[in-house]
Motif scaffolding. Structure first.
Motif, PDB file in Angstrom:
ATOM      1  N   ARG A  96       0.843  -1.020   0.357  1.00 45.82           N
ATOM      2  CA  ARG A  96       0.179   0.040  -0.098  1.00 45.82           C
ATOM      3  C   ARG A  96       0.801   1.008   0.000  1.00 45.82           C
ATOM      4  N   SER A  97       0.695   1.872  -1.378  1.00 49.01           N
ATOM      5  CA  SER A  97       1.319   3.176  -0.966  1.00 49.01           C
ATOM      6  C   SER A  97       0.551   4.919  -0.787  1.00 49.01           C
ATOM      7  N   GLN A  98       0.983   5.381   0.052  1.00 51.75           N
ATOM      8  CA  GLN A  98       0.224   6.082  -0.190  1.00 51.75           C
ATOM      9  C   GLN A  98       1.233   8.045  -0.294  1.00 51.75           C
ATOM     10  N   CYS A  99       0.727   9.376  -0.730  1.00 52.13           N
ATOM     11  CA  CYS A  99       0.861  10.588  -1.029  1.00 52.13           C
ATOM     12  C   CYS A  99      -0.470  11.840  -0.602  1.00 52.13           C
ATOM     13  N   LEU A 100      -0.148  12.549  -0.614  1.00 46.51           N
ATOM     14  CA  LEU A 100      -0.456  13.845  -0.313  1.00 46.51           C
ATOM     15  C   LEU A 100      -0.800  15.075  -2.548  1.00 46.51           C
ATOM     16  N   GLU A 101      -1.194  15.550  -1.760  1.00 45.11           N
ATOM     17  CA  GLU A 101      -1.663  16.055  -3.071  1.00 45.11           C
ATOM     18  C   GLU A 101      -0.415  16.854  -3.338  1.00 45.11           C
ATOM     19  N   VAL A 102      -0.170  17.862  -2.027  1.00 45.41           N
ATOM     20  CA  VAL A 102       1.262  18.416  -2.691  1.00 45.41           C
ATOM     21  C   VAL A 102       1.994  17.252  -3.560  1.00 45.41           C
ATOM     22  N   GLU A 103       3.001  16.489  -2.798  1.00 49.84           N
ATOM     23  CA  GLU A 103       3.911  15.797  -3.020  1.00 49.84           C
ATOM     24  C   GLU A 103       3.484  15.013  -4.669  1.00 49.84           C
ATOM     25  N   ALA A 104       2.243  14.562  -4.822  1.00 49.56           N
ATOM     26  CA  ALA A 104       1.948  14.325  -6.314  1.00 49.56           C
ATOM     27  C   ALA A 104       2.067  15.068  -7.269  1.00 49.56           C
ATOM     28  N   ALA A 105       2.169  16.902  -6.830  1.00 56.49           N
ATOM     29  CA  ALA A 105       1.668  17.704  -7.864  1.00 56.49           C
ATOM     30  C   ALA A 105       3.173  18.240  -8.301  1.00 56.49           C
ATOM     31  N   GLN A 106       4.594  17.528  -7.936  1.00 51.79           N
ATOM     32  CA  GLN A 106       5.866  17.256  -7.706  1.00 51.79           C
ATOM     33  C   GLN A 106       5.924  16.658  -9.463  1.00 51.79           C
ATOM     34  N   THR A 107       5.018  15.279  -9.337  1.00 48.23           N
ATOM     35  CA  THR A 107       5.135  14.526 -10.461  1.00 48.23           C
ATOM     36  C   THR A 107       5.576  15.137 -11.561  1.00 48.23           C
ATOM     37  N   PRO A 108       6.386  15.287 -13.120  1.00 48.27           N
ATOM     38  CA  PRO A 108       6.108  15.555 -13.808  1.00 48.27           C
ATOM     39  C   PRO A 108       5.044  15.933 -14.965  1.00 48.27           C
ATOM     40  N   SER A 109       4.363  16.923 -15.928  1.00 50.53           N
ATOM     41  CA  SER A 109       3.439  16.259 -16.575  1.00 50.53           C
ATOM     42  C   SER A 109       3.184  15.006 -17.345  1.00 50.53           C
ATOM     43  N   ARG A 110       2.085  14.996 -17.436  1.00 49.54           N
ATOM     44  CA  ARG A 110       2.035  13.642 -18.136  1.00 49.54           C
ATOM     45  C   ARG A 110       1.532  13.410 -19.348  1.00 49.54           C
ATOM     46  N   PRO A 111       1.784  12.962 -20.314  1.00 54.10           N
ATOM     47  CA  PRO A 111       1.703  13.182 -21.233  1.00 54.10           C
ATOM     48  C   PRO A 111       0.342  12.913 -22.134  1.00 54.10           C
ATOM     49  N   VAL A 112      -0.031  13.409 -22.934  1.00 56.41           N
ATOM     50  CA  VAL A 112      -2.075  13.457 -23.446  1.00 56.41           C
ATOM     51  C   VAL A 112      -1.938  12.490 -24.157  1.00 56.41           C
ATOM     52  N   PRO A 113      -2.908  11.318 -23.563  1.00 54.30           N
ATOM     53  CA  PRO A 113      -3.393  10.010 -24.377  1.00 54.30           C
ATOM     54  C   PRO A 113      -3.423  10.007 -25.521  1.00 54.30           C
ATOM     55  N   ALA A 114      -2.608   9.289 -27.009  1.00 56.13           N
ATOM     56  CA  ALA A 114      -3.001   9.583 -28.066  1.00 56.13           C
ATOM     57  C   ALA A 114      -4.098   8.326 -28.209  1.00 56.13           C
ATOM     58  N   GLN A 115      -5.139   9.246 -29.277  1.00 52.92           N
ATOM     59  CA  GLN A 115      -6.120   9.519 -29.722  1.00 52.92           C
ATOM     60  C   GLN A 115      -6.932   9.027 -28.935  1.00 52.92           C
ATOM     61  N   ASP A 116      -6.498   7.365 -30.309  1.00 55.87           N
ATOM     62  CA  ASP A 116      -7.366   5.809 -29.752  1.00 55.87           C
ATOM     63  C   ASP A 116      -7.414   5.520 -28.420  1.00 55.87           C
ATOM     64  N   ALA A 117      -6.287   6.406 -27.385  1.00 58.02           N
ATOM     65  CA  ALA A 117      -6.581   5.965 -25.936  1.00 58.02           C
ATOM     66  C   ALA A 117      -7.915   5.484 -25.599  1.00 58.02           C
ATOM     67  N   PRO A 118      -7.802   3.873 -24.630  1.00 59.90           N
ATOM     68  CA  PRO A 118      -9.420   3.365 -24.290  1.00 59.90           C
ATOM     69  C   PRO A 118      -9.891   4.909 -23.137  1.00 59.90           C
ATOM     70  N   LEU A 119     -11.082   4.722 -23.255  1.00 54.12           N
ATOM     71  CA  LEU A 119     -12.112   5.623 -22.700  1.00 54.12           C
ATOM     72  C   LEU A 119     -11.463   5.292 -20.986  1.00 54.12           C
ATOM     73  N   ALA A 120     -12.132   6.819 -20.288  1.00 52.03           N
ATOM     74  CA  ALA A 120     -11.425   7.279 -19.175  1.00 52.03           C
ATOM     75  C   ALA A 120     -12.661   6.456 -18.295  1.00 52.03           C
ATOM     76  N   ALA A 121     -11.935   7.261 -16.615  1.00 48.91           N
ATOM     77  CA  ALA A 121     -13.128   6.245 -16.106  1.00 48.91           C
ATOM     78  C   ALA A 121     -14.241   6.485 -16.604  1.00 48.91           C
ATOM     79  N   THR A 122     -14.752   7.618 -16.199  1.00 50.13           N
ATOM     80  CA  THR A 122     -16.655   7.549 -16.154  1.00 50.13           C
ATOM     81  C   THR A 122     -16.785   8.041 -17.339  1.00 50.13           C
ATOM     82  N   ASP A 123     -16.529   6.460 -18.485  1.00 48.98           N
ATOM     83  CA  ASP A 123     -16.881   6.127 -19.993  1.00 48.98           C
ATOM     84  C   ASP A 123     -16.938   4.993 -19.748  1.00 48.98           C
ATOM     85  N   TRP A 124     -16.821   4.483 -18.377  1.00 53.00           N
ATOM     86  CA  TRP A 124     -16.571   2.719 -19.122  1.00 53.00           C
ATOM     87  C   TRP A 124     -18.096   2.186 -19.663  1.00 53.00           C
TER      88      TRP A 124
END
Length: 362
Positions: A96-124
């Protein structure tokens, strides 16, 4: 829909392959296989089998923040693919791993998923909820404690955390980069639905019961209590005895009946709920679930992996499943204790039951 007083169970389903060349997952992603996605402040770990010492394969990653907690929270399950190991509890690890939002904000910018990437969580699917987090730039969601799916309206205040030594929780783990010889399983996305939303289950049950009664009248047999406490007469008794002989008890029959609405489910999530055993659990099960090694508090059931997952656990190009098990049950610290600023994952408890049918082939 389940009433508020009822436990809400979420069902995880395979939602297509995760191509790392087109979509980069993170610790916010619910997935099968692949490399574990560690939180930015967490040291990479290479767990090894407690039985044979071999490096473990990453089986499942579940993002599961708790209600009213300021922490991101992810569970990683690892298992040994050895022929004599995968069905044994000591050959599995849950971190089990945990971190605060401020720690997560230190993560480098995430790349934008490709156009044909799978649907997001709310689109399942049209009737499915995400697992508790708002959609973030197309990334997967997570499970909320007690399965209350709702949007956060404000950031909860950070709770004070005592300084805790977590070194004792990482026995049998090696720090550093993942082992080169650790098996990598083909990655898949996990989507989710509420068990109560599995479509017409009440009508289906009533229809099945009606067909069963018609069969009993037509054939002159009684088979309606195959998984009950009393055997039925005639051919019903014979079928009941065969079921008992094959599986040893009625637990397996109840297990199959419970998942019959959705046999393809690969994961069940119900933190604080009751596990679904595939065979008779040990009489001292409560004592087997050890207390949290970090805070000494109790553990609670959180999720379990299901038999349908086995066929997905293959290496690229592999034709056979790497693991064999019936169900793997995960128990986590009830308080989800965490030392502020910790960089080490906490080990939780996993109890594995073999598929009763496997014994027929040994």
């Amino acid at each position: 829909m389940a009433s508020p007083a009822q436990e809400l169970t979420l069902i995880g389903l395979c939602d297509g392959g995760l191509d790392p060349k087109r979509y980069q997952s993170s610790y916010l992603t619910n997935k099968v296989g692949g490399q574990p996605d560690w939180m930015p402040a967490i040291s990479r770990l290479s767990p090894r089998c407690g039985s044979c010492g071999a490096p473990l394969a990453h089986v499942v990653q579940v993002y599961c923040p708790l209600e009213a907690s300021p922490y991101h929270r992810t569970l990683h399950l690892f298992a040994c693919p050895g022929a004599e190991c995968s069905g044994r509890s000591e050959s599995w690890r849950v971190l089990r791993s945990q971190c605060l939002e401020v720690e997560a904000a230190q993560t480098p910018s995430r790349p934008v998923p490709a156009q044909d990437a799978p649907l997001a969580a709310t689109d399942w699917c049209d009737t499915a909820d995400d697992w508790g987090m708002e959609e973030e730039d197309g990334w997967g969601g997570g499970v909320k404690e007690e399965s209350k799916v709702q949007k956060e309206t404000e950031t909860p205040k950070a709770q004070a955390a005592s300084e805790i030594d977590v070194s004792t929780c990482l026995q049998d783990l090696s720090l550093g980069e993942p082992q080169d010889d650790a098996p990598i399983l083909r990655p898949f996305f996990i989507s989710v639905v509420e068990e109560s939303d599995l479509g017409g289950e009440k009508d289906d049950l009533q229809h099945a019961q009606q067909l069963l009664k018609e069969y009993e009248r037509r054939e002159g047999v009684a088979v309606g209590e195959l998984d009950g406490d009393e055997a039925c007469g005639g051919r019903g008794e014979e079928r009941y005895e065969k079921t008992r002989a094959r599986h040893g008890d009625a637990v397996f029959s109840r297990f199959m009946k419970k998942i019959s609405l959705c046999p393809q489910q690969i994961l069940r999530y119900c933190r604080g709920g009751k596990p679904l055993f595939i065979s008779e659990p040990p009489s001292n099960m409560a004592q087997l679930v050890s207390v949290c090694a970090t805070c000494g508090g109790s553990r609670t059931f959180e999720l379990q992996l299901m038999p349908a997952l086995v066929s997905l656990l293959q290496r690229d190009g592999g034709a056979e499943a790497e693991l064999e098990f019936g169900t793997a049950l995960v128990y986590t610290c009830t308080n989800s204790c965490w030392a502020a600023g910790s960089g080490s994952a906490v080990e939780e408890f996993c109890f594995v039951q073999a598929d009763p049918d496997q014994q027929l082939f040994k």
